[in-house]
Structure formats: structure tokens, C-alpha cells
Design a protein around this motif. Structure first.
Motif, PDB file in Angstrom:
ATOM      1  N   GLY B 122      39.157  -1.800 121.884  1.00 37.72           N
ATOM      2  CA  GLY B 122      37.905  -1.227 120.964  1.00 37.72           C
ATOM      3  C   GLY B 122      36.527  -1.647 121.840  1.00 37.72           C
ATOM      4  O   GLY B 122      35.828  -0.615 122.331  1.00 37.72           O
ATOM      5  N   TYR B 123      36.380  -3.077 122.404  1.00 39.24           N
ATOM      6  CA  TYR B 123      35.175  -3.590 122.715  1.00 39.24           C
ATOM      7  C   TYR B 123      35.161  -3.689 124.224  1.00 39.24           C
ATOM      8  O   TYR B 123      34.145  -2.920 124.544  1.00 39.24           O
ATOM      9  N   LYS B 194      30.270  -1.100 118.532  1.00 44.49           N
ATOM     10  CA  LYS B 194      29.776  -1.842 119.335  1.00 44.49           C
ATOM     11  C   LYS B 194      28.361  -1.433 120.167  1.00 44.49           C
ATOM     12  O   LYS B 194      27.344  -1.655 120.883  1.00 44.49           O
ATOM     13  N   GLN B 195      27.973   0.058 119.643  1.00 43.19           N
ATOM     14  CA  GLN B 195      27.089   0.515 120.267  1.00 43.19           C
ATOM     15  C   GLN B 195      26.031   0.280 119.353  1.00 43.19           C
ATOM     16  O   GLN B 195      24.864   0.679 119.426  1.00 43.19           O
ATOM     17  N   ARG B 196      26.393  -0.037 118.043  1.00 40.91           N
ATOM     18  CA  ARG B 196      24.976  -0.723 116.952  1.00 40.91           C
ATOM     19  C   ARG B 196      24.083  -1.669 118.026  1.00 40.91           C
ATOM     20  O   ARG B 196      24.287  -2.334 118.369  1.00 40.91           O
ATOM     21  N   ASP B 197      22.759  -1.651 117.614  1.00 39.37           N
ATOM     22  CA  ASP B 197      21.915  -2.450 117.853  1.00 39.37           C
ATOM     23  C   ASP B 197      21.783  -4.005 117.263  1.00 39.37           C
ATOM     24  O   ASP B 197      21.226  -4.706 118.168  1.00 39.37           O
ATOM     25  N   PHE B 198      22.961  -4.353 116.336  1.00 36.18           N
ATOM     26  CA  PHE B 198      22.435  -5.712 116.207  1.00 36.18           C
ATOM     27  C   PHE B 198      23.268  -6.332 117.676  1.00 36.18           C
ATOM     28  O   PHE B 198      23.577  -7.564 117.754  1.00 36.18           O
ATOM     29  N   GLY B 210      33.542 -13.373 122.970  1.00 35.33           N
ATOM     30  CA  GLY B 210      34.004 -14.011 122.203  1.00 35.33           C
ATOM     31  C   GLY B 210      33.216 -13.934 120.506  1.00 35.33           C
ATOM     32  O   GLY B 210      33.452 -13.030 119.853  1.00 35.33           O
ATOM     33  N   ARG B 211      32.096 -14.991 120.947  1.00 35.06           N
ATOM     34  CA  ARG B 211      31.476 -14.595 120.256  1.00 35.06           C
ATOM     35  C   ARG B 211      31.143 -13.586 118.931  1.00 35.06           C
ATOM     36  O   ARG B 211      30.959 -12.804 117.767  1.00 35.06           O
ATOM     37  N   ILE B 212      30.682 -12.500 119.649  1.00 34.25           N
ATOM     38  CA  ILE B 212      30.233 -11.242 119.638  1.00 34.25           C
ATOM     39  C   ILE B 212      31.150 -10.905 118.337  1.00 34.25           C
ATOM     40  O   ILE B 212      30.738  -9.881 117.784  1.00 34.25           O
TER      41      ILE B 212
END
Lengths: 324, 306
Positions: B122-123, B194-198, B210-212
Motif C-alpha cells: 500500500g505504501y 498515505k494521501q493524508r496531510d499528516f 520506515g518511520r512514516i
């Protein structure tokens, strides 16, 4: 759309190819491979064994063996059963009609019961009927199918007696009474328990699924429109909500095929029903790898086909679906 | 996620201030409102306790007493005795240890594989996603139970594995043939999140992939993973018992709920109690887990009516 399905078929081929390679290696590496019988037999000399190896092509490189095997399979030659030494296609061919009969009848009954149950449940959401169906459905989903089968045998074969003959109410297994003439009535009598057990578990899943599907369509805008323009409630429910709720069921059934096969494996084993599932169980106990492999391959092809057909049907039933 | 408080949302001027509660407490409170789920929790607790405290039983699971075979339930033997005079109550408790352990470990392993595959697919998307999803689809078209039996049969042939008596084999095969569902769910969530602002924000301050994935996106999918995992425990328990019942899972004399039923079938006429109790345990456990899953789903869903 035609290109889409062509692409799907082309995707399915490497998948089945990889599966067949893995299964081929499994059969070759398995103790009890094609030569097992010859190796155990003390009357066969080393020389004869070598001849046999050559005749079976076991002296060839592995890839060549695979291609030969694949060529044979594509022509319908699935090899020979280790146990009975008969062609696998013949052994399986005898069993397929019995499985189809069992699954077919159980399936038609399941649909005939699950759709009304799910629909009424959805129409009367949170009523006592809905709670009853939901609870029963949860119970059916939590009950292992083989245990249900065992309990059914206990109740209908062990405990309950036929008031007229004094014998058991229902037979514990088999397709026909041994030694008796093969009549349709006898067949139906033997089918009640296995079909009933399969239905009970399937209805549990399908009624729940149809309820959710129906709840969704009942709240859809087009149903509100149909109601608003004054259509009778019956027509709204059957013609608009119901028809659209059936569509996802098509996909569900296709995706569910592996568990349908699993269900028949258990039921046929418990009720000694001479179908593919029981054949698989017998073959696994006797380590008859060619038979095991052929059944898995057949089932995998069926599942791939079912998914493809479901997608095509989906496009027919729902004009909004467009495949690229 | 756990740091999030809703004190601001619940505090309004002129009203009595509600105590600020962390999200997990709110979820717990919502879960407690689902009565059947709470009952299910108690039932499951009892089942687990019975398995944990199995050694307190008067008998051992393998202690034979041929003169006392096939006795119906009595004050001495609550669930009766089996064909070798062993106490069925004790064997059922010990069987629970195996069945629950297999169910839990198979689920954890399956989630581990599924979450990693789904996360990566997904990422990163694109080719990675395509390849991983093809593999996932491939596994989904397998006639699972048949393959399970084939693998179990094959692995049993390897003499070095004899010691583990099939338990580890069963855990492995169940996990390898069930990771596709969590993988699909997690992939879907990652595609969406993964589209989100955060995520953009995290990228802009230089967080690595990896961290994200692990610290920013994964925590947002935890609720779905927990619900899916719960339901998978029930699936794994039923699958294990089915395999063992057919003779391809946990091998006797190690008792599991499934292989207890296998011997029970032989004595259906003379000793029906043999098949009643182990089956009831499977049924109760799986029913309880399904209700807990249902309760958790409602509790995690901020829009649920309950």
C-alpha cells in the motif's frame, strides 16, 4: 471489456503454472513418489527398477520431466494413482458427479433459505426475528462443520428411531443402503444429513451477508426515489432493493469456493460420501500424491474460473461496472 | 493515537466538565456497552483460565486406566472417560491449551506476514504493489484446506520434525495460508492514509519511509487489525481442530480439541459424551471470540449507534 477478461485469463495462467510447478516438485520429492511401490517390492531387481525409471522418464532432467508431465496433464492424463494403479483421471472422474450432486442440492437449498432469511432480517432490523437470525447465524459460523455432522449423526442415527421399522431414523453415511436396490428414495434418504449439515453452515454465512447487502440497498437513494414516486412497497423491495442486493452475492460465492470445497471435504469424510473430498482424505492418508495433486489442481482451476465468471456476471448484472 | 484526548471536545462552557479520557478508555467504555460482547469476554476468560489451570486437575491427561474405560460422566469424571480410561475433563482442558496456543500463535504469525505485506504494497504502490497483490491473489485462489492437508502430510514425512508432534507445523501452515486477508485490509488502509496531510507533514520534516509507515500510518490501522485478528483466532482454532480431527494436525497422545473428536467418532454409539464436550468447547470459544470481535468493531467505530 473483452481485453480486460483476456488480461485476466493471461494473469491466471502464470498463477496456475507456478502452482503446478510447486505441486510437481512436491510429488517428485515426496517419499512414496512414482517409484515407491517398485522400491518396496523385493521381487523387482535393480535392473528392472532402472528400466522402470527409464520408462517413466525419471532419468531425464527435472525440467524435461516437468514439461512431459505438463504435456500429459494438458491432454487430460493426470498420471496414475499409487494406491490403485489406475489412471488418476478415472479415479477422480467417478467421484466428481457425487460431489456435484451433494454440493448442487445443498447450494440451491442454501440460496433458497438464506435470501429470504437475510431479507426479512434486514427489513425488520433490530426486531426479535432479526436478533434470532443473527444469533443463529453467529452460532452456525462458530460451529465446526464436522462437529455439527457428528452431533447430527448422534441425534438422527444413534438416538432417534424410525417409528415404523425400529431402525435408525436416518443413515449415518454412504450413498445407498448396502445390498438394497439403488432407488432415488434411498439416495434422498442418505442425502438428508450431509445436505442438511452443509446447508446449516452455509445459510449462517449467506443469510448474514445478504442481510448486510440488503440493508445497504434499502438505504440507497434509488430505493428512496422508488418509494417517493409511489411504487407499492412490494415492488420496491423485490424489484429495486432485493435485485440489487443479490449482485454482491455473486462475488461472495466465487470468493467463497475454497471454503465450499473445505466443507465438502469434512462432510464427505464424516458421512462416507463417495465424492472428491473423501477421495482426497483417503489419498492423503495413503499418501497417494498424484491423486492429491490432481484434486488440488482441479480445485484451483475451478476457483480461478469461478472468479472469472463472477466478474463477467458482475459486469452483466451491474451496468455501472466497467472493466478496463 | 493513545495520546489523543477528547477533553476539548467534551468540555463546553457552562456545562459540567467531563473528565478527560484517553481514547482507549472511551473505546473500552463503548465496548462494555455491548452486553453480549462482555458476556463473551467472561466466557473466553473462563475458557482461558481452565486451560491455564489444567494441571490442578486430579488426573493427568495421559494417565490410563483400562478397567475404567468409557465411563459416562460422574462426580469422579465430570466429562466421563475415554477408550483408555483417561479422564475426558482433564484431556479437554489440556486440549484447550494446545488449541488456544495454536489459534493465538497462528494468528500472530499470520498478522505479522499480512501487515508487512499490506504495508509495503500500500505504501510504495506501483510495481511493488502489483507484484505483492498478484501473490496475494494467488494464495487466495488456493483450495486452502486441501493444501493444508498436503503440506501437513509431506512435512510429517521428515523424521527430524517428529518431535514437535505437528503443533508447530499446524501453526506454520495455518499462518502461511491465511495472511492474505490482513494483507488486503492493511494495504487498502495504507493506500487511503498515505494521501493524508499528516504523511506529507512527516515527509517534510524528513522522516524516512520506515518511520512514516510504522509510526505515522500503522497506528491508524490498529483498530482494523485488532478486529481482523480477533476473528482470525476463531478461524485458526476451527481450522486446527478440523485438521486434527481429520488426522493431519496435532497428533495423539497430545490432546487437542480436534483430535479428541477424532477418537470420539469411533465410540459415537457407546460413549456419546466423548464428542459432546470437546466440540462444545470449540463452539463456545469461537462464538465468544466472534462476539468480542463484533463488540470491538462497534467500539472502534466512532459512528456506531451503540
Amino acid at each position: 471489456m473483452r481485453t480486460y477478461f483476456l488480461k485476466r485469463v493471461l494473469h491466471a495462467i502464470p498463477l496456475l503454472f507456478v502452482l503446478s510447478v510447486v505441486l510437481f516438485l512436491v510429488v517428485r520429492s515426496a517419499p512414496g513418489g512414482p517409484l515407491a511401490q517398485a522400491e518396496r517390492n523385493p521381487n523387482i531387481t535393480a535392473e528392472q527398477r532402472q528400466q522402470l525409471r527409464e520408462r517413466l522418464g525419471l532419468d531425464q532432467p527435472l525440467y524435461k520431466q516437468y514439461l512431459d508431465w505438463l504435456g500429459a496433464v494438458l491432454q487430460g492424463d493426470l498420471g496414475r494413482s499409487i494406491k490403485s494403479n489406475r489412471p488418476v483421471a478415472e479415479v477422480i472422474g467417478e467421484r466428481i458427479p457425487n460431489t456435484l450432486l451433494l454440493v448442487g442440492v445443498a447450494f440451491v437449498l442454501t440460496i433458497a433459505i438464506a435470501i429470504p432469511l437475510g431479507a426479512i432480517s434486514a427489513l425488520r432490523q433490530y426486531s426479535w426475528f432479526d436478533y434470532l437470525v443473527t444469533t443463529l447465524s453467529f452460532a452456525g459460523q462458530s460451529m465446526p462443520v464436522y462437529w455439527l455432522g457428528l452431533v447430527a449423526i448422534l441425534i438422527f442415527y444413534v438416538w432417534l428411531d424410525n417409528p415404523f421399522t425400529g431402525g435408525p431414523l436416518l443413515p449415518a453415511g454412504g450413498m445407498y443402503t448396502l445390498g438394497a436396490p439403488r432407488t432415488l428414495a434411498d439416495l434422498i434418504w442418505h442425502m438428508i444429513l450431509p445436505v442438511g449439515v452443509l446447508c446449516a453452515t452455509w445459510v449462517a454465512w449467506y443469510s448474514r451477508f445478504f442481510r448486510a447487502s440488503m440493508l445497504e440497498t434499502l438505504n440507497a437513494d434509488y430505493v428512496r426515489t422508488a418509494t417517493a414516486k409511489g411504487l407499492p412497497r412490494g415492488r420496491v423491495i423485490y424489484g429495486h432493493a432485493g435485485r440489487n442486493a443479490v449482485i454482491p452475492l455473486v462475488t461472495m460465492i466465487a470468493l467463497d469456493l475454497p471454503s465450499v470445497f473445505a466443507g465438502t471435504l469434512f462432510v464427505e469424510t464424516i458421512f462416507s460420501w463417495p465424492g472428491m473430498g473423501r477421495l482426497f482424505w483417503e489419498a492423503a492418508r495413503g499418501r497417494d500424491y498424484p491423486v492429491l495433486m490432481a484434486i488440488i489442481m482441479i480445485n484451483a482451476v475451478l476457483i480461478v474460473l469461478a472468479n472469472l465468471i463472477a466478474d463477467m456476471l458482475y459486469a452483466r448484472l451491474d451496468p455501472r461496472v466497467r472493466y478496463e | 493515537m493513545s495520546e489523543l484526548t477528547v477533553s476539548q471536545a467534551l468540555t463546553r462552557p457552562g456545562r459540567r466538565t467531563m473528565e478527560a479520557a484517553p481514547l482507549r478508555v472511551l473505546i473500552w467504555r463503548r465496548f462494555l456497552r455491548h452486553r453480549l460482547a462482555v458476556v463473551a469476554m467472561a466466557v473466553l476468560g473462563l475458557v482461558i483460565a481452565s486451560a491455564v489451570f489444567a494441571p490442578l486437575s486430579r488426573y493427568t491427561p495421559t494417565q490410563q486406566n483400562p478397567t475404567n474405560a468409557l465411563q459416562p460422566p460422574s462426580p469422579q469424571h465430570w466429562f466421563g472417560t475415554d477408550d483408555l480410561g483417561r479422564d475426558v475433563f482433564t484431556r479437554t482442558l489440556y486440549g484447550g491449551r494446545i488449541s488456544l496456543a495454536v489459534g493465538l500463535s497462528a494468528t500472530l504469525l499470520s498478522l505479522l506476514i499480512g501487515v508487512v505485506v499490506g504495508m509495503v504494497a500500500g505504501y510504495f504502490g506501483g510495481v511493488v504493489d502489483n507484484v505483492l497483490m498478484r501473490i496475494t491473489d494467488g494464495f487466495l485462489t488456493l483450495p486452502t484446506l486441501f493444501v493444508l492437508i498436503l503440506i501437513a502430510t509431506l512435512l510429517r514425512e521428515i523424521p527430524a520434525l517428529g518431535l514437535v508432534s505437528g503443533v508447530i507445523i499446524v501453526i506454520l501452515v495455518i499462518a502461511v495460508l491465511s495472511w492474505m486477508w490482513p494483507a488486503r485490509i492493511v494495504r487498502g488502509e495504507f493506500l487511503r492514509l498515505k494521501q493524508r496531510d499528516f504523511v506529507t507533514a512527516a515527509e517534510s520534516i524528513g522522516a524516512g519511509h520506515g518511520r512514516i509507515m510504522a509510526r505515522h500510518i500503522l497506528p491508524n490501522t490498529v483498530s482494523l487489525i485488532i478486529v481482523q485478528g480477533t476473528l482470525m483466532v476463531a478461524y485458526a482454532i476451527i481450522t486446527e481442530s478440523g485438521l486434527s480431527y481429520l488426522g493431519f494436525g496435532v497428533q495423539p497422545p497430545t490432546p487437542s480439541w480436534g483430535n479428541l473428536l477424532a477418537t470420539a467418532q469411533t465410540y459415537a454409539l457407546r460413549a456419546p459424551w466423548l464428542m459432546i464436550f470437546p466440540g462444545l468447547m470449540i463452539f463456545l470459544t469461537s462464538m465468544a471470540i466472534n462476539y468480542i470481535g463484533d463488540g470491538l468493531r462497534d467500539a472502534f467505530d466512532p459512528y456506531s449507534a451503540r
